[in-house]
Write a protein that holds these residues in place. Sequence first.
Motif, mmCIF file in Angstrom:
data_model
loop_
_atom_site.group_PDB
_atom_site.id
_atom_site.type_symbol
_atom_site.label_atom_id
_atom_site.label_comp_id
_atom_site.label_asym_id
_atom_site.label_seq_id
_atom_site.Cartn_x
_atom_site.Cartn_y
_atom_site.Cartn_z
ATOM 1 N N GLY A 1 5.278 -2.687 -13.027
ATOM 2 C CA GLY A 1 4.780 -3.867 -12.321
ATOM 3 C C GLY A 1 4.342 -3.594 -10.895
ATOM 4 N N GLY A 2 5.098 -2.761 -10.173
ATOM 5 C CA GLY A 2 4.807 -2.526 -8.754
ATOM 6 C C GLY A 2 4.041 -1.262 -8.466
ATOM 7 N N GLY A 3 4.037 -0.337 -9.419
ATOM 8 C CA GLY A 3 3.333 0.920 -9.231
ATOM 9 C C GLY A 3 4.285 2.068 -8.951
ATOM 10 N N TRP A 4 3.797 3.268 -9.188
ATOM 11 C CA TRP A 4 4.573 4.490 -8.995
ATOM 12 C C TRP A 4 3.886 5.347 -7.950
ATOM 13 C CZ3 TRP A 4 2.733 9.455 -9.936
ATOM 14 C CH2 TRP A 4 3.684 10.480 -9.784
ATOM 15 N N THR A 5 4.684 6.099 -7.195
ATOM 16 C CA THR A 5 4.151 7.049 -6.225
ATOM 17 C C THR A 5 4.955 8.338 -6.283
ATOM 18 O OG1 THR A 5 3.453 7.350 -3.926
ATOM 19 C CG2 THR A 5 5.575 6.287 -4.261
ATOM 20 N N GLY A 6 4.359 9.401 -5.847
ATOM 21 C CA GLY A 6 5.037 10.689 -5.717
ATOM 22 C C GLY A 6 4.968 11.137 -4.274
ATOM 23 N N GLY A 7 5.912 11.968 -3.843
ATOM 24 C CA GLY A 7 5.894 12.502 -2.489
ATOM 25 C C GLY A 7 6.613 11.654 -1.466
ATOM 26 N N ALA A 8 7.068 10.471 -1.849
ATOM 27 C CA ALA A 8 7.813 9.588 -0.946
ATOM 28 C C ALA A 8 8.545 8.562 -1.806
ATOM 29 C CB ALA A 8 6.873 8.877 0.023
ATOM 30 N N TRP A 9 9.600 7.975 -1.244
ATOM 31 C CA TRP A 9 10.298 6.934 -1.991
ATOM 32 C C TRP A 9 9.415 5.726 -2.202
ATOM 33 C CZ3 TRP A 9 15.839 6.469 0.471
ATOM 34 C CH2 TRP A 9 16.628 7.529 0.016
ATOM 35 N N PHE A 10 8.620 5.395 -1.157
ATOM 36 C CA PHE A 10 7.805 4.189 -1.213
ATOM 37 C C PHE A 10 6.419 4.455 -0.637
ATOM 38 C CE2 PHE A 10 12.193 2.865 -0.022
ATOM 39 C CZ PHE A 10 12.571 2.384 -1.264
ATOM 40 N N ALA A 11 5.465 3.643 -1.062
ATOM 41 C CA ALA A 11 4.142 3.598 -0.454
ATOM 42 C C ALA A 11 3.906 2.146 -0.033
ATOM 43 C CB ALA A 11 3.070 4.047 -1.440
ATOM 44 N N VAL A 12 3.356 1.966 1.164
ATOM 45 C CA VAL A 12 3.110 0.626 1.689
ATOM 46 C C VAL A 12 1.620 0.436 1.927
ATOM 47 C CG1 VAL A 12 5.397 0.355 2.730
ATOM 48 C CG2 VAL A 12 3.557 1.378 4.061
ATOM 49 N N ASP A 13 1.229 -0.819 2.100
ATOM 50 C CA ASP A 13 -0.171 -1.154 2.327
ATOM 51 C C ASP A 13 -0.620 -0.591 3.671
ATOM 52 O OD1 ASP A 13 -2.672 -2.304 2.134
ATOM 53 O OD2 ASP A 13 -2.011 -4.281 2.820
ATOM 54 N N ALA A 14 -1.735 0.152 3.626
ATOM 55 C CA ALA A 14 -2.282 0.733 4.855
ATOM 56 C C ALA A 14 -3.530 0.003 5.310
ATOM 57 C CB ALA A 14 -2.595 2.215 4.638
ATOM 58 N N GLY A 15 -3.856 -1.100 4.655
ATOM 59 C CA GLY A 15 -5.047 -1.862 4.992
ATOM 60 C C GLY A 15 -6.269 -1.334 4.266
ATOM 61 N N GLY A 16 -7.210 -2.183 4.036
ATOM 62 C CA GLY A 16 -8.445 -1.786 3.363
ATOM 63 C C GLY A 16 -8.228 -1.395 1.899
ATOM 64 N N GLY A 17 -7.186 -1.926 1.285
ATOM 65 C CA GLY A 17 -6.926 -1.615 -0.121
ATOM 66 C C GLY A 17 -6.307 -0.246 -0.353
ATOM 67 N N ARG A 18 -5.880 0.422 0.722
ATOM 68 C CA ARG A 18 -5.262 1.749 0.598
ATOM 69 C C ARG A 18 -3.754 1.636 0.812
ATOM 70 N NH1 ARG A 18 -6.543 4.837 4.835
ATOM 71 N NH2 ARG A 18 -7.119 3.025 6.039
ATOM 72 N N THR A 19 -3.043 2.633 0.302
ATOM 73 C CA THR A 19 -1.605 2.712 0.552
ATOM 74 C C THR A 19 -1.305 4.041 1.227
ATOM 75 O OG1 THR A 19 -1.157 3.680 -1.622
ATOM 76 C CG2 THR A 19 -0.994 1.286 -1.439
ATOM 77 N N ARG A 20 -0.165 4.094 1.908
ATOM 78 C CA ARG A 20 0.262 5.332 2.541
ATOM 79 C C ARG A 20 1.740 5.543 2.230
ATOM 80 N NH1 ARG A 20 3.638 4.589 6.645
ATOM 81 N NH2 ARG A 20 3.667 2.568 7.669
ATOM 82 N N PRO A 21 2.141 6.802 2.043
ATOM 83 C CA PRO A 21 3.571 7.063 1.836
ATOM 84 C C PRO A 21 4.322 6.821 3.137
ATOM 85 C CG PRO A 21 2.322 9.122 1.912
ATOM 86 C CD PRO A 21 1.324 8.011 1.986
ATOM 87 N N VAL A 22 5.552 6.369 3.026
ATOM 88 C CA VAL A 22 6.342 6.093 4.224
ATOM 89 C C VAL A 22 7.186 7.311 4.584
ATOM 90 C CG1 VAL A 22 6.444 3.621 3.769
ATOM 91 C CG2 VAL A 22 8.269 5.082 2.946
#
Length: 195
Positions: free
Chosen positions: A65-86
């Motif tokens: 439902g929320g999505g998966w990421t690798g390289g970090a515990w979480f990814a957050v909205d970076a604006g412009g429809g992009r995400t960034r690892p925290v």
Amino acid sequence: MADSTSQRQAGPAWRVLLDRARTTLWPPHAPDHIPSPGLTPEQDRLRRLDRTRDLLEQTRAALIGGGWTGGAWFAVDAGGGRTRPVSTAEAFDLVSSGAQVGATCVVGAILRLAENPDTAASIEDAWHCVDELHEAVHERLGHGSFPPGRIYPHEQRRDHLRVVTGWNDEPGRRVEDVIDVVDRAIARTMIAACS
């Protein structure tokens, strides 16, 4: 040849769509896990397996439902429809807060669920999930594994956490791989409860 490629790409898309519909129409039920006094060792083992399976199923739903990421515990909205690892410091703040995250790794999803007061999961349940995921990774790699429901010392659990995190973050890892390991861990708890 083009038809077979589009059919292969449509398969995972349909699976994601069906999983989203299932979690929307039938949201996961948070079970009542109040321990009863005087449980026999077998009843306690079954209760632990049930709690572990419940948290793994919630983790699966969170990853889909929320999505998966690798390289970090979480990814957050970076604006412009992009995400960034925290960063690690930001991640600790996001574990227990109600802040929105764009995607989580498998360990991040478990931690957020364990820290969420609206779920019945505990930190002990999270450690059991990590143990089962560790064994499921070994099974997926073709290695032998220990029986489900085993209780490990804390030092060994920290090693399991490092292995699962490293496996999640390997380059080329896909969400389908992660869901497969979560499904294997769920199956391990179900089989152990039936035996």
